[in-house]
Design a protein around this motif. Sequence first.
Motif, PDB file in Angstrom:
ATOM      1  N   ILE A  77      25.078   6.241  31.795  1.00 24.65           N
ATOM      2  CA  ILE A  77      25.021   5.920  30.371  1.00 24.65           C
ATOM      3  C   ILE A  77      23.650   6.329  29.837  1.00 24.65           C
ATOM      4  CG2 ILE A  77      25.168   4.086  28.655  1.00 24.65           C
ATOM      5  CD1 ILE A  77      26.890   2.516  30.653  1.00 24.65           C
ATOM      6  N   VAL A  78      23.655   7.194  28.830  1.00 24.66           N
ATOM      7  CA  VAL A  78      22.392   7.717  28.285  1.00 24.66           C
ATOM      8  C   VAL A  78      22.171   7.275  26.839  1.00 24.66           C
ATOM      9  CG1 VAL A  78      22.374   9.713  29.822  1.00 24.66           C
ATOM     10  CG2 VAL A  78      23.527   9.891  27.616  1.00 24.66           C
ATOM     11  N   GLN A  79      23.204   6.781  26.159  1.00 23.21           N
ATOM     12  CA  GLN A  79      23.071   6.325  24.771  1.00 23.21           C
ATOM     13  C   GLN A  79      23.692   4.929  24.671  1.00 23.21           C
ATOM     14  OE1 GLN A  79      24.909   9.292  22.278  1.00 23.21           O
ATOM     15  NE2 GLN A  79      23.263  10.776  22.587  1.00 23.21           N
ATOM     16  N   TRP A  80      22.865   3.922  24.724  1.00 20.03           N
ATOM     17  CA  TRP A  80      23.371   2.553  24.801  1.00 20.03           C
ATOM     18  C   TRP A  80      23.960   2.067  23.487  1.00 20.03           C
ATOM     19  CZ3 TRP A  80      24.457   0.022  29.065  1.00 20.03           C
ATOM     20  CH2 TRP A  80      23.872   0.464  30.264  1.00 20.03           C
ATOM     21  N   ASP A  81      23.412   2.491  22.370  1.00 18.32           N
ATOM     22  CA  ASP A  81      23.971   2.063  21.091  1.00 18.32           C
ATOM     23  C   ASP A  81      25.393   2.581  20.932  1.00 18.32           C
ATOM     24  OD1 ASP A  81      23.774   0.880  18.389  1.00 18.32           O
ATOM     25  OD2 ASP A  81      23.886   2.952  17.729  1.00 18.32           O
ATOM     26  N   ASN A  82      25.596   3.856  21.256  1.00 21.88           N
ATOM     27  CA  ASN A  82      26.938   4.425  21.169  1.00 21.88           C
ATOM     28  C   ASN A  82      27.882   3.800  22.189  1.00 21.88           C
ATOM     29  OD1 ASN A  82      26.282   6.098  19.072  1.00 21.88           O
ATOM     30  ND2 ASN A  82      25.930   7.910  20.335  1.00 21.88           N
ATOM     31  N   MET A  83      27.349   3.495  23.375  1.00 26.28           N
ATOM     32  CA  MET A  83      28.192   2.881  24.402  1.00 26.28           C
ATOM     33  C   MET A  83      28.649   1.493  23.965  1.00 26.28           C
ATOM     34  SD  MET A  83      29.248   3.897  27.456  1.00 26.28           S
ATOM     35  CE  MET A  83      30.873   3.404  26.879  1.00 26.28           C
ATOM     36  N   GLU A  84      27.745   0.743  23.358  1.00 29.67           N
ATOM     37  CA  GLU A  84      28.126  -0.591  22.869  1.00 29.67           C
ATOM     38  C   GLU A  84      29.197  -0.494  21.789  1.00 29.67           C
ATOM     39  OE1 GLU A  84      26.058  -4.391  20.585  1.00 29.67           O
ATOM     40  OE2 GLU A  84      24.806  -3.068  21.826  1.00 29.67           O
ATOM     41  N   ARG A  85      29.073   0.510  20.939  1.00 31.91           N
ATOM     42  CA  ARG A  85      30.093   0.699  19.899  1.00 31.91           C
ATOM     43  C   ARG A  85      31.454   0.986  20.518  1.00 31.91           C
ATOM     44  NH1 ARG A  85      29.059   1.546  14.450  1.00 31.91           N
ATOM     45  NH2 ARG A  85      26.865   1.347  13.840  1.00 31.91           N
ATOM     46  N   ILE A  86      31.470   1.787  21.571  1.00 39.56           N
ATOM     47  CA  ILE A  86      32.740   2.102  22.226  1.00 39.56           C
ATOM     48  C   ILE A  86      33.354   0.855  22.846  1.00 39.56           C
ATOM     49  CG2 ILE A  86      33.735   3.283  24.221  1.00 39.56           C
ATOM     50  CD1 ILE A  86      32.066   5.699  23.570  1.00 39.56           C
ATOM     51  N   TRP A  87      32.546   0.044  23.521  1.00 38.92           N
ATOM     52  CA  TRP A  87      33.071  -1.190  24.116  1.00 38.92           C
ATOM     53  C   TRP A  87      33.581  -2.138  23.030  1.00 38.92           C
ATOM     54  CZ3 TRP A  87      28.170  -1.512  27.625  1.00 38.92           C
ATOM     55  CH2 TRP A  87      28.364  -0.703  28.758  1.00 38.92           C
ATOM     56  N   HIS A  88      32.856  -2.234  21.938  1.00 34.29           N
ATOM     57  CA  HIS A  88      33.306  -3.054  20.808  1.00 34.29           C
ATOM     58  C   HIS A  88      34.633  -2.526  20.270  1.00 34.29           C
ATOM     59  CE1 HIS A  88      33.375  -4.714  16.697  1.00 34.29           C
ATOM     60  NE2 HIS A  88      32.573  -5.666  17.159  1.00 34.29           N
ATOM     61  N   HIS A  89      34.723  -1.202  20.152  1.00 34.67           N
ATOM     62  CA  HIS A  89      35.951  -0.556  19.679  1.00 34.67           C
ATOM     63  C   HIS A  89      37.119  -0.873  20.606  1.00 34.67           C
ATOM     64  CE1 HIS A  89      38.460   2.711  17.999  1.00 34.67           C
ATOM     65  NE2 HIS A  89      38.763   2.983  19.246  1.00 34.67           N
ATOM     66  N   ILE A  90      36.895  -0.886  21.899  1.00 35.90           N
ATOM     67  CA  ILE A  90      37.967  -1.175  22.867  1.00 35.90           C
ATOM     68  C   ILE A  90      38.551  -2.558  22.625  1.00 35.90           C
ATOM     69  CG2 ILE A  90      38.382  -1.715  25.303  1.00 35.90           C
ATOM     70  CD1 ILE A  90      36.568   0.636  26.019  1.00 35.90           C
ATOM     71  N   PHE A  91      37.689  -3.552  22.456  1.00 33.29           N
ATOM     72  CA  PHE A  91      38.179  -4.922  22.287  1.00 33.29           C
ATOM     73  C   PHE A  91      38.901  -5.119  20.956  1.00 33.29           C
ATOM     74  CE2 PHE A  91      35.187  -6.006  25.711  1.00 33.29           C
ATOM     75  CZ  PHE A  91      35.968  -6.887  26.439  1.00 33.29           C
ATOM     76  N   TYR A  92      38.267  -4.693  19.877  1.00 33.92           N
ATOM     77  CA  TYR A  92      38.761  -5.063  18.552  1.00 33.92           C
ATOM     78  C   TYR A  92      39.755  -4.067  17.959  1.00 33.92           C
ATOM     79  CZ  TYR A  92      35.256  -8.740  18.546  1.00 33.92           C
ATOM     80  OH  TYR A  92      34.517  -9.865  18.845  1.00 33.92           O
ATOM     81  N   ARG A  93      39.708  -2.805  18.384  1.00 34.84           N
ATOM     82  CA  ARG A  93      40.630  -1.809  17.814  1.00 34.84           C
ATOM     83  C   ARG A  93      41.734  -1.405  18.779  1.00 34.84           C
ATOM     84  NH1 ARG A  93      38.468   1.323  13.692  1.00 34.84           N
ATOM     85  NH2 ARG A  93      40.525   2.293  13.680  1.00 34.84           N
ATOM     86  N   GLU A  94      41.392  -1.262  20.048  1.00 34.96           N
ATOM     87  CA  GLU A  94      42.373  -0.770  21.014  1.00 34.96           C
ATOM     88  C   GLU A  94      43.176  -1.910  21.652  1.00 34.96           C
ATOM     89  OE1 GLU A  94      42.994   2.404  21.438  1.00 34.96           O
ATOM     90  OE2 GLU A  94      41.374   3.080  20.114  1.00 34.96           O
ATOM     91  N   LEU A  95      42.488  -2.895  22.209  1.00 40.73           N
ATOM     92  CA  LEU A  95      43.182  -3.979  22.913  1.00 40.73           C
ATOM     93  C   LEU A  95      43.501  -5.167  22.005  1.00 40.73           C
ATOM     94  CD1 LEU A  95      41.170  -4.085  26.271  1.00 40.73           C
ATOM     95  CD2 LEU A  95      43.162  -2.703  25.675  1.00 40.73           C
ATOM     96  N   LYS A  96      42.779  -5.257  20.887  1.00 36.55           N
ATOM     97  CA  LYS A  96      42.958  -6.377  19.953  1.00 36.55           C
ATOM     98  C   LYS A  96      42.843  -7.719  20.679  1.00 36.55           C
ATOM     99  CE  LYS A  96      45.693  -3.793  16.591  1.00 36.55           C
ATOM    100  NZ  LYS A  96      45.399  -2.480  17.175  1.00 36.55           N
ATOM    101  N   ALA A  97      41.762  -7.840  21.448  1.00 38.79           N
ATOM    102  CA  ALA A  97      41.493  -9.048  22.220  1.00 38.79           C
ATOM    103  C   ALA A  97      40.052  -9.484  21.959  1.00 38.79           C
ATOM    104  CB  ALA A  97      41.707  -8.796  23.710  1.00 38.79           C
ATOM    105  N   ALA A  98      39.842 -10.785  21.852  1.00 37.07           N
ATOM    106  CA  ALA A  98      38.491 -11.312  21.624  1.00 37.07           C
ATOM    107  C   ALA A  98      37.700 -11.256  22.926  1.00 37.07           C
ATOM    108  CB  ALA A  98      38.566 -12.742  21.115  1.00 37.07           C
ATOM    109  N   PRO A  99      36.530 -10.609  22.953  1.00 37.81           N
ATOM    110  CA  PRO A  99      35.767 -10.478  24.203  1.00 37.81           C
ATOM    111  C   PRO A  99      35.325 -11.821  24.779  1.00 37.81           C
ATOM    112  CG  PRO A  99      34.482  -9.723  22.324  1.00 37.81           C
ATOM    113  CD  PRO A  99      35.872  -9.931  21.833  1.00 37.81           C
ATOM    114  N   GLU A 100      35.104 -12.825  23.930  1.00 37.79           N
ATOM    115  CA  GLU A 100      34.667 -14.126  24.454  1.00 37.79           C
ATOM    116  C   GLU A 100      35.768 -14.847  25.232  1.00 37.79           C
ATOM    117  OE1 GLU A 100      35.625 -14.593  20.015  1.00 37.79           O
ATOM    118  OE2 GLU A 100      34.484 -13.210  21.289  1.00 37.79           O
ATOM    119  N   ASP A 101      37.001 -14.331  25.167  1.00 34.23           N
ATOM    120  CA  ASP A 101      38.118 -14.936  25.896  1.00 34.23           C
ATOM    121  C   ASP A 101      38.463 -14.195  27.181  1.00 34.23           C
ATOM    122  OD1 ASP A 101      38.371 -16.800  23.904  1.00 34.23           O
ATOM    123  OD2 ASP A 101      39.936 -15.714  22.823  1.00 34.23           O
TER     124      ASP A 101
END
Length: 372
Positions: A77-101
């Motif tokens: 991983i060389v760009q952490w801001d972009n990587m965080e956006r992708i992980w956020h995108h996975i939870f809220y747009r792709e899986l539609k699951a709350a990460p805290e759960d």
Amino acid sequence: MSFDKPAVVIDNGSHFMKAGFACDNHPVSMFRTLVARPRNLVGRYGRAGHYEVYIGDEAVVHNDDMAVTPPVVNGKIVQWDNMERIWHHIFYRELKAAPEDRAVLLCLSPGAPIEEKIKCCQVFFEALNVPALCMQSTSVLALYGSGFTTGITIDLGWDSTDINPAYEGGLIHYAQMSTNYAGEQICKFYRESLASRGIDLGCDANEIIDAVMMNEMNISIDCSMPRRPVRKYAVDPRTKQKTDVTDETFMVSEMFFQPDLVMGYDTGYMPLHKAFLMASQKCDMDIRDELNNAVVLCGGLSMIPGLAERFRVELTDLVEKPVTVLTSDESYVVSWMGGATFAGIPEAQRMWVTRQQFQEYGARVVKNRMMF
């Protein structure tokens, strides 16, 4: 440690992200590991007002008018801001699951440094607020996905081709090998070969070549055999114009096994079968037969028709004892499937780190449990 809901499994690939739930037998989401931002923001800091950021396949669409960058290069991983956006995108747009759960099992490159693992914990625990996290090597998980804990994985990816032996779930680091070429080098060879013929595929060259590699390539068992009179074409998705790439496709197929012959000079690339043999011979003789009994091909390029059969033929001339090469129709997601299997193993629960443990012990607990 037990979880109320199935864990989320994320395969952090350099070319494709794969994400889903541990209770499933296939990823829910697969998309390109890319982030697109306006070009005028590249290299600038501070407030820039509101602007759109596109992720995955949407980023590919905006390749003409925006700066598209991969946050993962050579498995790191060389760009952490972009990587965080992708992980956020996975939870809220792709899986539609709350990460805290959801607990998260993250599949990382075998060469991921401990600093990267600690940073991953910081992002998942502090930014996404997940309750627990486990990180495992994609190579070990590919073995789990094939039903083994001991064997050798050959990961044919976008920016690296790695041979990783593992014994009883642990990587044999001193025996790891790399061929120094992968999908990126193959695409570059395609472009240069077409350029020598005066053909320019434009800004969509990588996507067009990807389609050719997945749909048109077929590796011959014996390259000296006469080629069948079948033409191979690259099709521009916008103009539908066809370009004959028969010669390039045949030569690229041979690059896995005869890279110097294809390129016409000493490339420093190692043929796939010779890299495997060297990795196998580095391992202790007492476990070598057991390792060779489960050779798993994984990664996107492992889906090329004829690759496994040609690999077996080339190995026959090098290895005196039998080698079992395992393939499947879903070898491009076998690491993710291994992660889904691993997440459900009761004995593996001791390898998870909870948010509370990370808050109390910090980097020390990561070093104790995630030194793969």
